[in-house]
Design a protein around this motif. Sequence first.
Motif, PDB file in Angstrom:
ATOM      1  N   ARG A 211       0.298  -1.128   0.226  1.00 36.51           N
ATOM      2  CA  ARG A 211       0.050   0.241  -0.399  1.00 36.51           C
ATOM      3  C   ARG A 211       0.527   1.262  -0.165  1.00 36.51           C
ATOM      4  O   ARG A 211       0.300   2.682  -0.590  1.00 36.51           O
ATOM      5  N   ASP A 212       1.658   1.349   1.083  1.00 34.92           N
ATOM      6  CA  ASP A 212       2.902   2.364   1.194  1.00 34.92           C
ATOM      7  C   ASP A 212       3.576   2.466  -0.065  1.00 34.92           C
ATOM      8  O   ASP A 212       3.942   3.831  -0.215  1.00 34.92           O
ATOM      9  N   ALA A 213       4.206   1.502  -0.987  1.00 34.01           N
ATOM     10  CA  ALA A 213       4.964   1.242  -2.250  1.00 34.01           C
ATOM     11  C   ALA A 213       3.704   2.266  -3.155  1.00 34.01           C
ATOM     12  O   ALA A 213       4.098   2.878  -4.060  1.00 34.01           O
ATOM     13  N   ALA A 214       2.342   1.826  -3.183  1.00 36.55           N
ATOM     14  CA  ALA A 214       1.407   2.509  -4.286  1.00 36.55           C
ATOM     15  C   ALA A 214       1.300   4.184  -4.271  1.00 36.55           C
ATOM     16  O   ALA A 214       1.627   4.470  -5.332  1.00 36.55           O
ATOM     17  N   ARG A 215       1.366   4.064  -2.888  1.00 31.97           N
ATOM     18  CA  ARG A 215       1.083   5.837  -2.333  1.00 31.97           C
ATOM     19  C   ARG A 215       2.449   6.796  -2.684  1.00 31.97           C
ATOM     20  O   ARG A 215       2.748   7.576  -2.915  1.00 31.97           O
ATOM     21  N   GLY A 217       5.109   5.568  -4.109  1.00 34.95           N
ATOM     22  CA  GLY A 217       6.420   4.949  -4.634  1.00 34.95           C
ATOM     23  C   GLY A 217       7.694   3.742  -4.397  1.00 34.95           C
ATOM     24  O   GLY A 217       7.786   3.831  -3.385  1.00 34.95           O
ATOM     25  N   HIS A 218       7.888   2.875  -5.486  1.00 37.63           N
ATOM     26  CA  HIS A 218       8.668   1.973  -5.026  1.00 37.63           C
ATOM     27  C   HIS A 218      10.625   2.190  -4.210  1.00 37.63           C
ATOM     28  O   HIS A 218      10.668   1.241  -4.024  1.00 37.63           O
ATOM     29  N   GLY A 219      10.580   3.233  -4.713  1.00 35.05           N
ATOM     30  CA  GLY A 219      11.765   3.834  -4.634  1.00 35.05           C
ATOM     31  C   GLY A 219      12.245   4.344  -3.159  1.00 35.05           C
ATOM     32  O   GLY A 219      13.486   4.301  -2.610  1.00 35.05           O
ATOM     33  N   SER A 220      11.312   4.463  -2.453  1.00 33.86           N
ATOM     34  CA  SER A 220      11.580   4.815  -0.897  1.00 33.86           C
ATOM     35  C   SER A 220      11.415   3.449   0.043  1.00 33.86           C
ATOM     36  O   SER A 220      10.624   3.565   1.251  1.00 33.86           O
ATOM     37  N   ILE A 221      10.250   2.733  -0.289  1.00 34.50           N
ATOM     38  CA  ILE A 221       9.931   1.251   0.296  1.00 34.50           C
ATOM     39  C   ILE A 221      10.318   0.043   0.071  1.00 34.50           C
ATOM     40  O   ILE A 221      10.069  -0.658  -0.896  1.00 34.50           O
ATOM     41  N   ASP A 222      11.052  -0.774   0.798  1.00 35.07           N
ATOM     42  CA  ASP A 222      10.710  -2.119   0.974  1.00 35.07           C
ATOM     43  C   ASP A 222       9.351  -2.718   0.387  1.00 35.07           C
ATOM     44  O   ASP A 222       8.547  -2.226   1.964  1.00 35.07           O
ATOM     45  N   THR A 223       9.334  -3.665  -0.045  1.00 33.92           N
ATOM     46  CA  THR A 223       7.897  -4.244   0.069  1.00 33.92           C
ATOM     47  C   THR A 223       8.100  -5.753   0.380  1.00 33.92           C
ATOM     48  O   THR A 223       9.202  -6.610  -0.217  1.00 33.92           O
ATOM     49  N   VAL A 224       7.232  -6.360   0.995  1.00 34.29           N
ATOM     50  CA  VAL A 224       7.337  -7.990   1.616  1.00 34.29           C
ATOM     51  C   VAL A 224       5.975  -8.253   0.958  1.00 34.29           C
ATOM     52  O   VAL A 224       4.720  -7.916   0.022  1.00 34.29           O
ATOM     53  N   HIS A 225       6.380  -9.855   0.131  1.00 34.40           N
ATOM     54  CA  HIS A 225       5.353 -10.379  -0.258  1.00 34.40           C
ATOM     55  C   HIS A 225       5.158 -11.881  -0.174  1.00 34.40           C
ATOM     56  O   HIS A 225       6.806 -11.921   0.989  1.00 34.40           O
ATOM     57  N   VAL A 226       4.134 -13.113   0.394  1.00 30.22           N
ATOM     58  CA  VAL A 226       4.111 -13.718   1.113  1.00 30.22           C
ATOM     59  C   VAL A 226       3.587 -14.764  -0.361  1.00 30.22           C
ATOM     60  O   VAL A 226       2.382 -14.177  -1.294  1.00 30.22           O
TER      61      VAL A 226
END
Length: 294
Positions: A211-215, A217-226
């Motif tokens: 959610r934060d990456a979409a808001r 940008g991916h350049g500032s957020i590490d995303t977690v995936h299951v």
Amino acid sequence: MSDQTAPRTTYQLPDSATLGAAVTEVLNTRRAETEHLGRVMAVVTAAAVRDILTGCDPDAPFDAATLELVEGEDGLFPSGRYWTTDGTERLFSDIVGETDAGNGIHDMSGWTAYLDADTRDVWRDLTTVRDNRDGREVYAFDLARAASLTLHPSKPVPPTPPALAMIEVMVCANDRDRYPALVDPADLRDGYVRPWFDLRTVRRIAADTRRDAARYGHGSIDTVHVLDGKVNRTKHAVVMVVCWMYLAGERREQAAEVLQPNADGRYAVGGHDWQWYALDGDQNPLIPFRPDAV
């Protein structure tokens, strides 16, 4: 005039585990250094007796077995008396004369002064109490045993500290999203914790980071995936963290990390790098982490 309660704590302290470890380390270091000092000075004392009796000729024969040391204000001091292996009592001056004996005793006193209360654990085993002279203990110092000491004491094997129980706390890394986790009170970096999350909480973290990456940008957020899948009818979950910032630089190959669960099936999402901090009972940041404050 009424008492006023301070609005906040006046200073922060390291957590109890870190402070306790520091105290243990410095005391062990001091104890080892003191033992080292005692051993060296005991050997030097034996060498000084030999030098007095041989005129500093290490190959010349001499007959000293024990040395009389008298308790002084700041340590033990030689009286100039010694005993041979057959128990005969002699004085240094009987062998080398008053002047050389006096000079030798003076020089030796600079070393025996270190055989004091601090180094007692070393020299106590090398001496026997002979008598009491003017209220001061008089010792017979075993020169052969002193000479046989190794200069450097063997390093003790530090005891394995008992494992600290994991503590359940609420943690946060962005001043907004809070998650339940287990933390090891001894596993800290600059006061921040390394939380271990169950898979259900990891799924929440995954949704929040996407959610934060979409808001923002991916350049500032590490995303977690299951990632869920099934192998031979057995369900499996793979937890992966993507650091999008690495994709455009030299650390591109480190951009994706697959996390391995611990024995309890928990994942250390972000580790220390995300600077997770624990929250106290009022949901305030607890930096550094203190187990007694949650």
